[in-house]
Design a protein around this motif. Structure first.
Motif, mmCIF file in Angstrom:
data_model
loop_
_atom_site.group_PDB
_atom_site.id
_atom_site.type_symbol
_atom_site.label_atom_id
_atom_site.label_comp_id
_atom_site.label_asym_id
_atom_site.label_seq_id
_atom_site.Cartn_x
_atom_site.Cartn_y
_atom_site.Cartn_z
ATOM 1 N N ALA A 37 0.831 -1.208 0.000
ATOM 2 C CA ALA A 37 0.000 0.000 0.000
ATOM 3 C C ALA A 37 0.863 1.255 0.000
ATOM 4 O O ALA A 37 0.424 2.308 -0.485
ATOM 5 C CB ALA A 37 -0.930 -0.002 1.210
ATOM 6 N N GLY A 38 2.057 1.181 0.514
ATOM 7 C CA GLY A 38 2.974 2.315 0.463
ATOM 8 C C GLY A 38 3.614 2.481 -0.901
ATOM 9 O O GLY A 38 3.920 3.600 -1.317
ATOM 10 N N GLY A 39 3.806 1.384 -1.611
ATOM 11 C CA GLY A 39 4.425 1.467 -2.936
ATOM 12 C C GLY A 39 3.506 2.042 -3.999
ATOM 13 O O GLY A 39 3.961 2.666 -4.961
ATOM 14 N N ILE A 40 2.202 1.885 -3.835
ATOM 15 C CA ILE A 40 1.256 2.350 -4.851
ATOM 16 C C ILE A 40 1.248 3.881 -4.980
ATOM 17 O O ILE A 40 1.426 4.392 -6.090
ATOM 18 C CB ILE A 40 -0.147 1.767 -4.583
ATOM 19 N N PRO A 41 1.074 4.663 -3.909
ATOM 20 C CA PRO A 41 1.094 6.117 -4.115
ATOM 21 C C PRO A 41 2.458 6.660 -4.507
ATOM 22 O O PRO A 41 2.549 7.650 -5.234
ATOM 23 C CB PRO A 41 0.641 6.693 -2.775
ATOM 24 N N ILE A 42 3.522 6.003 -4.066
ATOM 25 C CA ILE A 42 4.859 6.462 -4.442
ATOM 26 C C ILE A 42 5.053 6.307 -5.946
ATOM 27 O O ILE A 42 5.613 7.182 -6.609
ATOM 28 C CB ILE A 42 5.937 5.704 -3.642
ATOM 29 N N ALA A 43 4.561 5.211 -6.515
ATOM 30 C CA ALA A 43 4.701 4.992 -7.953
ATOM 31 C C ALA A 43 3.659 5.757 -8.760
ATOM 32 O O ALA A 43 3.910 6.139 -9.907
ATOM 33 C CB ALA A 43 4.592 3.503 -8.256
ATOM 34 N N ILE A 70 11.066 2.807 -7.151
ATOM 35 C CA ILE A 70 10.877 2.645 -5.710
ATOM 36 C C ILE A 70 9.517 2.006 -5.425
ATOM 37 O O ILE A 70 9.399 1.096 -4.600
ATOM 38 C CB ILE A 70 11.018 3.997 -4.987
ATOM 39 N N GLY A 71 8.481 2.464 -6.109
ATOM 40 C CA GLY A 71 7.147 1.899 -5.894
ATOM 41 C C GLY A 71 7.062 0.439 -6.275
ATOM 42 O O GLY A 71 6.481 -0.377 -5.545
ATOM 43 N N VAL A 72 7.653 0.073 -7.409
ATOM 44 C CA VAL A 72 7.625 -1.329 -7.848
ATOM 45 C C VAL A 72 8.442 -2.201 -6.889
ATOM 46 O O VAL A 72 8.035 -3.327 -6.564
ATOM 47 C CB VAL A 72 8.132 -1.449 -9.305
ATOM 48 N N LEU A 73 9.566 -1.694 -6.427
ATOM 49 C CA LEU A 73 10.361 -2.460 -5.458
ATOM 50 C C LEU A 73 9.613 -2.646 -4.143
ATOM 51 O O LEU A 73 9.687 -3.728 -3.530
ATOM 52 C CB LEU A 73 11.703 -1.772 -5.196
ATOM 53 N N LEU A 74 8.882 -1.637 -3.684
ATOM 54 C CA LEU A 74 8.106 -1.795 -2.453
ATOM 55 C C LEU A 74 6.990 -2.818 -2.628
ATOM 56 O O LEU A 74 6.722 -3.623 -1.721
ATOM 57 C CB LEU A 74 7.530 -0.444 -2.013
ATOM 58 N N PHE A 117 3.105 4.376 5.083
ATOM 59 C CA PHE A 117 2.711 2.975 4.920
ATOM 60 C C PHE A 117 3.923 2.071 4.728
ATOM 61 O O PHE A 117 3.997 0.984 5.301
ATOM 62 C CB PHE A 117 1.748 2.811 3.753
ATOM 63 N N ALA A 118 4.887 2.499 3.905
ATOM 64 C CA ALA A 118 6.079 1.676 3.679
ATOM 65 C C ALA A 118 6.919 1.564 4.940
ATOM 66 O O ALA A 118 7.465 0.499 5.250
ATOM 67 C CB ALA A 118 6.901 2.254 2.532
ATOM 68 N N LEU A 119 7.024 2.644 5.689
ATOM 69 C CA LEU A 119 7.780 2.617 6.943
ATOM 70 C C LEU A 119 7.119 1.684 7.951
ATOM 71 O O LEU A 119 7.795 0.878 8.612
ATOM 72 C CB LEU A 119 7.872 4.038 7.503
#
Length: 182
Positions: A37-43, A70-74, A117-119
Motif C-alpha cells: 500500500a505504500g508502494g502504490i502512491p509512491i509509484a 521505488i514503488g515497484v520495489l516496495l 505505509f512503507a515505513l
C-alpha cells in the motif's frame, strides 16, 4: 445434499475464510499489505494528473522513473514478505530504506502517505516472528535439557515450558552462568 452424504455441510465462504486465516497466520501479512500500500502512491503520484475544469494539474517531476522503481520495489518486497517469510528481516530493512529514499525522490514519499505505509510495513516485517508450534493437546512444547549438558550431581528437574515472557531464565544461574571447577 442428502442426509447420507459424506460431503461438508459448511458453506464454501466459511471454508475460504478459514483457509485464508490459516494462510495469513503463518506469515507477516499486515507488513506485506502496508508495504504494498505504500508502494502504490509512491509509484502513482509522479504520473498522475488532475483536471480542474479546463485546467490540467500535473504532479509529475523529473524523478518519475526513480519513483516508479521505488514503488515497484516496495510492491515486490510486500509480496516477498507474504510468500517468502524467511527473508522478512531483509525485506523490512529494504522497505524502510526505500521509504526514506522516497522522501527526496518521489514527491515527499508519495505525499507522505506512501512513506508512512512503507515505513510501517517495514517495521512490522522486522518485528514479526513465527509462532510456536502447538502439540495435538493444544499445549506449548516443552524444552528439556539433555543429560549430557547437565552438571554432575544435579538432579533431573521437571521440564520447564519455553514461553515468551514466562519469567523462566534457563541460561542464568546464581553465579552468572559460570560453573567453578573444584
Amino acid at each position: 445434499m442428502s442426509p447420507e452424504s459424506t460431503g461438508q455441510n459448511e458453506h464454501y465462504i466459511r471454508v475460504l475464510r478459514r483457509r485464508f486465516r490459516a494462510w495469513r497466520g503463518h506469515r507477516p501479512f499486515w507488513a506485506g499489505l502496508f508495504t504494498m500500500a505504500g508502494g502504490i502512491p509512491i509509484a502513482y503520484f509522479p504520473y498522475a494528473s488532475m483536471k480542474l475544469g479546463n485546467m490540467t494539474l500535473a504532479m509529475s517531476t523529473t524523478a518519475g522513473a526513480g519513483s516508479l522503481i521505488i514503488g515497484v520495489l516496495l510492491i515486490t518486497l510486500g509480496l516477498t514478505m507474504w510468500y517468502h517469510s524467511i527473508v522478512r528481516v531483509f525485506a523490512g530493512v529494504a522497505a524502510i530504506l526505500l521509504a526514506l529514499i522516497s522522501i527526496p525522490v518521489a514527491n515527499i514519499g508519495g505525499f507522505v502517505i506512501g512513506f508512512v505505509f512503507a515505513l510501517l510495513g517495514g517495521a512490522l516485517s522486522i518485528s514479526w516472528a513465527p509462532g510456536e508450534p502447538v502439540d495435538a493437546d493444544g499445549k506449548a512444547p516443552v524444552a528439556e535439557v539433555p543429560d549430557a549438558e547437565r552438571p554432575e550431581g544435579e538432579l533431573q528437574a521437571a521440564a520447564v515450558p519455553q514461553q515468551q515472557g514466562s519469567g523462566y531464565d534457563l541460561a542464568a544461574d546464581a553465579d552468572g552462568g559460570r560453573h567453578r571447577a573444584g
